[in-house]
Design a protein around this motif. Structure first.
Motif, PDB file in Angstrom:
ATOM      1  N   ILE A 109      39.484  55.136  19.269  1.00 29.12           N
ATOM      2  CA  ILE A 109      38.650  54.351  17.866  1.00 29.12           C
ATOM      3  C   ILE A 109      39.092  53.390  17.571  1.00 29.12           C
ATOM      4  O   ILE A 109      39.589  53.112  16.974  1.00 29.12           O
ATOM      5  N   THR A 110      38.156  51.918  18.783  1.00 31.89           N
ATOM      6  CA  THR A 110      39.028  50.293  17.511  1.00 31.89           C
ATOM      7  C   THR A 110      37.930  49.983  16.555  1.00 31.89           C
ATOM      8  O   THR A 110      38.175  48.990  15.992  1.00 31.89           O
ATOM      9  N   ILE A 118      39.350  60.161  17.480  1.00 33.76           N
ATOM     10  CA  ILE A 118      38.330  60.588  17.240  1.00 33.76           C
ATOM     11  C   ILE A 118      38.602  62.097  16.362  1.00 33.76           C
ATOM     12  O   ILE A 118      37.529  62.633  15.328  1.00 33.76           O
ATOM     13  N   ILE A 125      31.936  60.027  15.164  1.00 36.14           N
ATOM     14  CA  ILE A 125      32.041  58.664  16.283  1.00 36.14           C
ATOM     15  C   ILE A 125      31.673  59.572  17.324  1.00 36.14           C
ATOM     16  O   ILE A 125      32.854  60.631  17.963  1.00 36.14           O
ATOM     17  N   SER A 126      31.653  58.654  18.287  1.00 32.70           N
ATOM     18  CA  SER A 126      31.268  58.652  19.877  1.00 32.70           C
ATOM     19  C   SER A 126      31.434  57.680  20.757  1.00 32.70           C
ATOM     20  O   SER A 126      30.552  56.280  20.430  1.00 32.70           O
ATOM     21  N   SER A 127      32.489  57.883  21.591  1.00 30.88           N
ATOM     22  CA  SER A 127      32.833  56.114  22.155  1.00 30.88           C
ATOM     23  C   SER A 127      31.914  56.664  24.064  1.00 30.88           C
ATOM     24  O   SER A 127      31.989  57.703  24.441  1.00 30.88           O
ATOM     25  N   SER A 129      31.810  55.394  27.278  1.00 31.67           N
ATOM     26  CA  SER A 129      33.567  54.535  28.252  1.00 31.67           C
ATOM     27  C   SER A 129      33.045  53.351  29.394  1.00 31.67           C
ATOM     28  O   SER A 129      31.604  54.067  29.364  1.00 31.67           O
ATOM     29  N   LYS A 203      32.839  48.872  27.103  1.00 30.23           N
ATOM     30  CA  LYS A 203      32.542  49.850  26.022  1.00 30.23           C
ATOM     31  C   LYS A 203      32.311  49.623  25.158  1.00 30.23           C
ATOM     32  O   LYS A 203      31.674  48.484  24.925  1.00 30.23           O
ATOM     33  N   GLU A 205      31.414  52.492  20.973  1.00 29.03           N
ATOM     34  CA  GLU A 205      31.242  52.988  20.284  1.00 29.03           C
ATOM     35  C   GLU A 205      30.008  53.155  19.295  1.00 29.03           C
ATOM     36  O   GLU A 205      29.581  52.195  19.243  1.00 29.03           O
ATOM     37  N   ILE A 207      28.848  54.952  15.348  1.00 25.92           N
ATOM     38  CA  ILE A 207      29.697  55.627  14.817  1.00 25.92           C
ATOM     39  C   ILE A 207      27.994  56.220  13.450  1.00 25.92           C
ATOM     40  O   ILE A 207      26.547  55.011  13.844  1.00 25.92           O
ATOM     41  N   SER A 225      28.687  49.237  18.159  1.00 25.09           N
ATOM     42  CA  SER A 225      29.762  48.539  19.107  1.00 25.09           C
ATOM     43  C   SER A 225      30.471  48.375  20.526  1.00 25.09           C
ATOM     44  O   SER A 225      30.387  49.270  20.810  1.00 25.09           O
TER      45      SER A 225
END
Length: 819
Positions: A109-110, A118, A125-127, A129, A203, A205, A207, A225
């Motif tokens: 997570i950036t 995570i 938080i979900s990322s 790809s 990518k 993200e 929150i 993001s």
């Protein structure tokens, strides 16, 4: 001379000794064969290399960039994370093929003060790809994220306009970032979409929950993001990506390109896309008039990187012509009609029917939106001692024109220019006693100007916004504790705004002389300071590598936006007359979250609960006349007044993925989300649909997808992945029926099927071919969060259907070539 020489050699050796070279071999877990072209990325420095033909890698780090962990990612394999152990320099590792992950602990997570994982972060938080973004075929990036992130929904105005909602909250309560810069583009409006390039995002993200601590006002519900990506190959070669897409429902044609170059220090990239579509269709309405669009994007990036610093400067251009649906129809045939007269001469029941040629055309009608968005920003990171400084500066301009005059099509009904300057400065202090601390300041300066228009929903205004925050994270063995405090201020100001009648056209116009004949004060001068404290504290406990337990409590702040405070007029694109309230106070929320995250060889899972109480919650309420009838103008536009009261929301999310090791490549993903929202105004207690329920609350949603990735023994075809998906939306009987704001929405189920084929045609060059069929049974349905559902002007319908239905069956072919 010898002592001097020995001293130089000793100093040189000591300097070399401070740096370290990490090396190793990456292999396939099952076959034990080496994996070439595996990406090895160190965090937080973001230094990266690829394994050679023997699966070997070697990467040297400087003392200033001492890594905490490395991420391994190879095409066709599940990514993995290795912690860097002090004194250890050799890392041989095995990757598992055939597992496609979505919400996993090894995703970095950036969107935080430092790169983290995570499973260590107490916030949900979900990322998403690159592979997930590319494989999901939807109308825009927000809809792509909705398909991949439980708890995220969208209020839609057709296929190209989607506004994100998190845990039942949206508009200015969800902050959108593009490469770290706040997306500022008149996002208060229902029909205002997101001005980004859907084809060139690496990518995303999400929150889910209050994030005011790091981002200030407008992050009360969460943050989305979006990252365009930075060239990182460092091989001094040109790399590229070409995208082509075609969708059958609205005949969408999309093309995109990206060219990247990076050496040891210098990097550059140029990206662009163009998408155009006809009006979408469904089994009830046929073609839905004024939902066609044409959007163009272009962006450039240049950067320079050394051992101690990294700088990138980027610029983006967005240009979109978009129809503005109003839903007017012929009362007998239910065919769509179009406006040809102005003002009181326009009888909505006598408009002419739209021709088949216009319904099936790519040409955008005269009555449409024209949105332009320009962005220029600089991101600089500098190592200072054992800490680092992060600087983010950006400027953006948004121009929104909405053409609503059929007899003078070149005259904009609304024309606003929004200028925003964003700034951010953060210092990440050296780690001390296992504590990472950061202190920062960020905010924006904003100015809105009404141009040559005839409708003025909001005044010309100035905003000065800023906040300072302190964040700390303590990690010891199985425990991670993080949190901080923030203080924000926002100054909102505008002058008297007068409107008169143009002597030649008869339209309204802004007048600068209050003594002019017929001048009316539409917006009285206003000035106010808003301020608020935010904070959060969270804890994560990781009893073993497979399980992570989380808890977090956060207080968030949001200053009222200008629409909520000062609006006094028609937004022609939204078909709403807005009335603001100058006495509003800031919103404050207090949210508690609890969650669990698990990853085992045969399954992965996540579950979370949230409870949110909001003070001074701002919402819209329809205005009625003395007889209780809705207040409408000649074109059927409703009038809404903003109100303020206490609110409460709570809900849950769950996600489960089965990926049994004994059947390599099989994956069954399932997710569920539900949220309830209540207006706690005393007058609405126990009133149910007559005022107690908040508007725009999504019903319970269940998604399920089954995929089977095969890796055939073929030189060219590396994988074939068929997939079937089910999307179930429960009935929404907890809706806001007061003043006909919302209506009941029945449940519906959609089925989708698709197949993705990955082809490697030359060394690292790859080709992905995606064939996807959404809503394969052509189900006629209306989403509770679709604004078009409520575009209806008749009490009786000849076919028994009211409002506009969502998109019917849609088959997509997408081809992505990388070189």
């Amino acid at each position: 001379m010898k002592p001097v020489l020995y001293t130089i050699i000793a100093l040189f050796t000591a300097a070399i000794g401070k740096a370290q070279t990490l090396q190793g071999v990456i292999k396939d877990k099952d076959s034990r064969k080496v994996i070439a072209l595996c990406n090895v990325i160190l965090y937080p420095s973001m230094e990266a290399v690829q394994t050679d033909d023997n699966g070997r890698f070697a990467i040297t780090t400087s003392p200033q960039n001492e890594p905490s962990f490395m991420v391994l990612y190879a095409y066709g394999y599940a990514s993995d994370t290795l912690y860097i152990q002090k004194g250890k320099t050799v890392y041989n590792h095995y990757l598992k093929a055939g597992i496609r992950e979505t919400i996993l602990d090894n995703v970095v997570i950036t969107g935080a003060t430092r790169a983290t994982l995570i499973k260590e972060n107490p916030i949900s938080i979900s990322s998403v790809s690159t592979r997930q973004i590319e494989s999901t075929t939807e109308g825009n990036i927000i809809d792509v994220l909705v398909k991949n992130v439980p708890g995220l929904n969208a209020v839609k105005t057709g296929p190209n306009i989607s506004k994100p909602f998190i845990h039942g909250l949206g508009y200015n309560r969800v902050l959108t970032l593009y490469d770290g810069i706040r997306q500022e583009g008149q996002q208060y409006g229902d029909e205002h979409g997101l001005e980004v390039d859907d084809y060139n995002l690496e990518k995303a993200e999400v929150i889910k929950g209050p994030a005011s601590l790091l981002y200030g006002s407008d992050a009360i519900a969460g943050v989305i993001s979006l990252y365009a990506g930075i060239p990182d190959k460092k091989d001094k070669k040109l790399h590229g990506k070409l995208t082509h897409e075609y969708q059958t429902n609205n005949n969408l044609v999309g093309n995109g390109f990206r060219l990247d170059y990076s050496g040891e220090h210098f990097m550059t990239a140029i990206r662009g896309s163009h998408r155009m579509a006809q009006n979408y269709r469904n089994a009830i309405d046929g073609r839905v008039y004024l939902t066609n669009f044409a959007a163009t994007n272009l962006s450039i990036l240049s950067g320079y990187k050394t051992d101690k610093s990294s700088s990138q400067i980027s610029a983006t251009l967005y240009n979109n012509h978009q129809g503005i649906p109003d839903g007017s129809r012929d009362s007998m045939t239910r065919k769509f009609t179009h406006q040809v007269y102005e003002g009181d001469d326009d009888d909505i029941t006598k408009r002419p029917v739209v021709s088949n040629q216009a319904l099936n055309s790519y040409t955008i009608p005269d009555l449409a939106q024209h949105i332009q968005h320009y962005r220029l920003y600089l991101h600089h990171q500098q190592v200072v001692g054992e800490g680092d400084i992060d600087i983010l500066l950006g400027g953006q301009q948004n121009k929104r024109r909405e053409y609503t005059h059929p007899q003078k099509p070149q005259q904009a009904g609304m024309y606003m220019r929004l200028n925003t300057f964003n700034y951010g400065l953060r210092y990440n202090a050296p780690k001390y006693l296992n504590i990472e601390t950061s202190i920062g300041v960020n905010g924006m300066l904003q100015n809105n100007k009404n141009k040559e228009a005839t409708d003025f929903p909001i005044p010309d205004y100035h905003i000065y916004d800023g906040g300072v925050y302190f964040y700390a994270k303590w990690k010891h063995e199985k425990w991670t504790l993080s949190g901080g405090m923030r203080y924000d201020v926002r100054h909102v100001q505008w002058n008297d705004f007068y409107v008169g009648i143009h002597s030649e056209t008869g339209f309204k116009q802004q007048v600068h002389n209050p003594q002019a004949a017929g001048a009316i004060l539409q917006f009285e001068a206003y000035e106010k300071w808003f301020q608020g404290m935010s904070g959060s504290v969270g804890v994560t406990y990781i009893p073993n590598d497979a399980i992570s337990l989380k808890a977090n409590i956060a207080r968030a702040y949001r200053a009222p936006n200008v629409t909520e405070i000062g609006s006094n007029g028609l937004d022609p694109g939204a078909h709403i007359i807005y009335l603001g309230n100058r006495n509003f106070q800031p919103e404050f929320s207090l949210q508690e979250d609890m969650g669990v995250h698990m990853k085992f060889p045969n399954f992965s899972a996540e579950g979370s609960l949230f409870h949110n109480q909001i003070q001074n919650y701002i919402y819209m309420s329809a205005v009625v006349d003395a007889n209780g009838n809705l207040l409408l103008d000649a074109q059927g536009n409703r009038t809404y007044q903003y109100q303020q009261a206490a609110a409460q929301l709570y809900g849950a999310e769950a996600w489960l993925a089965l990926h049994p090791e004994m059947i390599n490549g099989i994956r069954w993903d399932n997710s569920m989300s539900v949220v309830y929202g209540f207006n706690r105004k005393a007058a609405y207690k126990n009133k149910g649909v007559d005022g107690e329920y908040l508007p725009l609350i999504p019903p319970m949603k269940i998604n399920s997808s089954l995929s089977y990735e095969r890796n055939p023994s073929c030189k060219w075809i590396t994988s074939i992945t068929p997939k079937i998906e089910m999307e179930y939306h429960a009935q929404q009987n907890r809706y806001l029926a007061l003043n006909s704001t919302e209506t009941y929405t029945p449940s519906y189920t959609l089925w989708h099927i698709g197949i993705r084929t990955d082809i490697r045609y030359y060394k690292a060059s790859t080709l992905q071919v995606i064939l996807q069929a959404n809503n394969i049974f052509d189900k006629a349905y209306q989403s509770h969060l679709s604004r078009l559902k409520y575009f209806e002007y008749y009490q009786n319908s000849t076919n028994g259907s009211y409002g506009i239905y969502n998109m019917g069956r849609n088959i997509t072919l997408k081809i992505i070539a990388r070189f």
